[in-house]
Design a protein around this motif. Sequence first.
Motif, PDB file in Angstrom:
ATOM      1  N   THR A  24      17.104  29.812   4.934  1.00 60.64           N
ATOM      2  CA  THR A  24      17.429  28.562   5.617  1.00 60.64           C
ATOM      3  C   THR A  24      18.747  28.758   6.358  1.00 60.64           C
ATOM      4  O   THR A  24      19.732  29.244   5.791  1.00 60.64           O
ATOM      5  CB  THR A  24      17.576  27.404   4.606  1.00 60.64           C
ATOM      6  N   LEU A  43      14.017  29.206   8.108  1.00 57.97           N
ATOM      7  CA  LEU A  43      13.720  27.789   7.925  1.00 57.97           C
ATOM      8  C   LEU A  43      14.939  26.997   8.363  1.00 57.97           C
ATOM      9  O   LEU A  43      16.047  27.227   7.852  1.00 57.97           O
ATOM     10  CB  LEU A  43      13.418  27.499   6.448  1.00 57.97           C
ATOM     11  N   GLY A  45      16.190  23.913   7.650  1.00 59.95           N
ATOM     12  CA  GLY A  45      15.860  22.894   6.658  1.00 59.95           C
ATOM     13  C   GLY A  45      16.633  21.607   6.872  1.00 59.95           C
ATOM     14  O   GLY A  45      17.734  21.614   7.432  1.00 59.95           O
ATOM     15  N   ASP A  46      16.060  20.515   6.360  1.00 57.63           N
ATOM     16  CA  ASP A  46      16.816  19.264   6.426  1.00 57.63           C
ATOM     17  C   ASP A  46      17.932  19.258   5.373  1.00 57.63           C
ATOM     18  O   ASP A  46      18.735  18.318   5.321  1.00 57.63           O
ATOM     19  CB  ASP A  46      15.903  18.037   6.300  1.00 57.63           C
ATOM     20  N   SER A  47      18.016  20.328   4.589  1.00 55.80           N
ATOM     21  CA  SER A  47      19.198  20.521   3.728  1.00 55.80           C
ATOM     22  C   SER A  47      20.456  20.597   4.597  1.00 55.80           C
ATOM     23  O   SER A  47      21.569  20.508   4.077  1.00 55.80           O
ATOM     24  CB  SER A  47      19.053  21.787   2.876  1.00 55.80           C
ATOM     25  N   ASP A  85      12.125  21.676   9.583  1.00 54.60           N
ATOM     26  CA  ASP A  85      11.763  20.561   8.706  1.00 54.60           C
ATOM     27  C   ASP A  85      11.525  19.273   9.489  1.00 54.60           C
ATOM     28  O   ASP A  85      12.272  18.959  10.430  1.00 54.60           O
ATOM     29  CB  ASP A  85      12.892  20.298   7.703  1.00 54.60           C
ATOM     30  N   LYS A 115       7.645  21.747   8.758  1.00 50.21           N
ATOM     31  CA  LYS A 115       7.401  21.652   7.309  1.00 50.21           C
ATOM     32  C   LYS A 115       7.539  20.199   6.889  1.00 50.21           C
ATOM     33  O   LYS A 115       8.411  19.489   7.396  1.00 50.21           O
ATOM     34  CB  LYS A 115       8.406  22.523   6.544  1.00 50.21           C
ATOM     35  N   HIS A 139       5.312  21.601   1.160  1.00 46.98           N
ATOM     36  CA  HIS A 139       6.499  21.678   0.269  1.00 46.98           C
ATOM     37  C   HIS A 139       6.206  20.782  -0.938  1.00 46.98           C
ATOM     38  O   HIS A 139       6.093  19.564  -0.793  1.00 46.98           O
ATOM     39  CB  HIS A 139       7.736  21.210   1.044  1.00 46.98           C
ATOM     40  N   VAL A 182       5.920  25.886   0.371  1.00 47.99           N
ATOM     41  CA  VAL A 182       7.183  26.025  -0.378  1.00 47.99           C
ATOM     42  C   VAL A 182       7.008  25.357  -1.740  1.00 47.99           C
ATOM     43  O   VAL A 182       6.511  24.227  -1.829  1.00 47.99           O
ATOM     44  CB  VAL A 182       8.356  25.384   0.402  1.00 47.99           C
ATOM     45  N   GLU A 184       9.384  24.282  -4.816  1.00 49.07           N
ATOM     46  CA  GLU A 184      10.808  24.171  -5.154  1.00 49.07           C
ATOM     47  C   GLU A 184      10.969  23.696  -6.597  1.00 49.07           C
ATOM     48  O   GLU A 184      10.419  22.658  -6.995  1.00 49.07           O
ATOM     49  CB  GLU A 184      11.509  23.195  -4.185  1.00 49.07           C
ATOM     50  N   ILE A 205      11.557  28.611  -4.252  1.00 48.21           N
ATOM     51  CA  ILE A 205      13.006  28.458  -4.433  1.00 48.21           C
ATOM     52  C   ILE A 205      13.156  27.818  -5.809  1.00 48.21           C
ATOM     53  O   ILE A 205      12.717  26.678  -6.015  1.00 48.21           O
ATOM     54  CB  ILE A 205      13.690  27.665  -3.293  1.00 48.21           C
ATOM     55  N   VAL A 215      12.801  31.822  -0.686  1.00 48.69           N
ATOM     56  CA  VAL A 215      13.722  31.242   0.293  1.00 48.69           C
ATOM     57  C   VAL A 215      15.027  30.848  -0.397  1.00 48.69           C
ATOM     58  O   VAL A 215      15.013  30.339  -1.517  1.00 48.69           O
ATOM     59  CB  VAL A 215      13.094  30.016   1.032  1.00 48.69           C
ATOM     60  N   VAL A 217      19.064  29.163   0.864  1.00 49.52           N
ATOM     61  CA  VAL A 217      19.896  28.633   1.943  1.00 49.52           C
ATOM     62  C   VAL A 217      21.044  29.615   2.191  1.00 49.52           C
ATOM     63  O   VAL A 217      21.691  30.071   1.239  1.00 49.52           O
ATOM     64  CB  VAL A 217      20.450  27.242   1.555  1.00 49.52           C
TER      65      VAL A 217
HETATM   66  O1  KIV Z   1      15.766  22.081   3.534  1.00 51.05           O
HETATM   67  C1  KIV Z   1      15.659  23.222   3.047  1.00 51.05           C
HETATM   68  O2  KIV Z   1      16.499  24.107   3.237  1.00 51.05           O
HETATM   69  C2  KIV Z   1      14.477  23.482   2.236  1.00 51.05           C
HETATM   70  C3  KIV Z   1      14.492  24.696   1.372  1.00 51.05           C
HETATM   71  C4  KIV Z   1      15.471  24.570   0.287  1.00 51.05           C
HETATM   72  C5  KIV Z   1      13.131  25.037   0.890  1.00 51.05           C
HETATM   73  O3  KIV Z   1      13.564  22.729   2.248  1.00 51.05           O
END
Ligand code: KIV
Length: 267
Positions: A24, A43, A45-47, A85, A115, A139, A182, A184, A205, A215, A217
Amino acid sequence: MPSIKNINDFKKAKNEKKTISVITCYDYAFARIIEGTETDVILVGDSVGMVFAGYSSTLPVTVDQMIYHSEIVRRGAPSKFIIADLPFMSYQVSVEEALTNSGRIMKESGANSVKLEGGREFRGVVEALVRASIPVCGHLGLTPQSIHKIGGYSVQGRDGDQRKKIFEDAKILEEAGVFALVLEMVPEQLACEISGALSIPTIGIGAGRYCDGQVLVINDMLGMNEEFNPKFLKKYASLHDAVKNAISEYDREVKDGRFPGENNVFK
Ligand code: KIV
């Protein structure tokens, strides 16, 4: 050679038992570094909401922010397969909104796929996106967009009912057309069983050793946050300390007149 160049390579990698590496990433500088490695997939990600922007959850992240970050990552990593995401409430309201928002992300960012989080309740959304030629990654397990429903960032699928639901949802998402899934924070045994039951790859993850890919981050695996130490994380560097030390040294040198030095000035 990275084993993923296009959508077809996901199943191929699974069939050939080539483990897929996913990172990510949210920005140009790290994307450029990843571009120069064998990492298979990025990825976005929305993280990003928590790791990059400092929100307490992923919920505030918008479609425009996902486009902004995905487009930046695409510029830094032109050859990588990118999954972007779909943020909270960009696909939950209706199939039409899911199509519009996913279409925008694909058109405006150059991502290869999207995703979304959740199982059977999004079967129709996944089918509609795939019909519209938008590849979808699923996911399951801990789905951070449902944090207020779940009540905490904890391992999912430990009890029988939850376990059964996650397993069934994995099969439903595969039938609906996701190209990868995914998983998690689920027990290793459950992830192993799901991976064995699907023809598409699972990307884990906190889901143990038997997923078809992994995966992490980038900020986490580089050790940029010394307070974030979940069991599933391995830190491959200690950037928090390295960056802090470098900044402190700069600060000291500026203040005691050692920077700029002879080599840093124009004559
Ligand atoms: O948003 C993200 O980075 C994720 C990963 C942790 C799988 O969804």
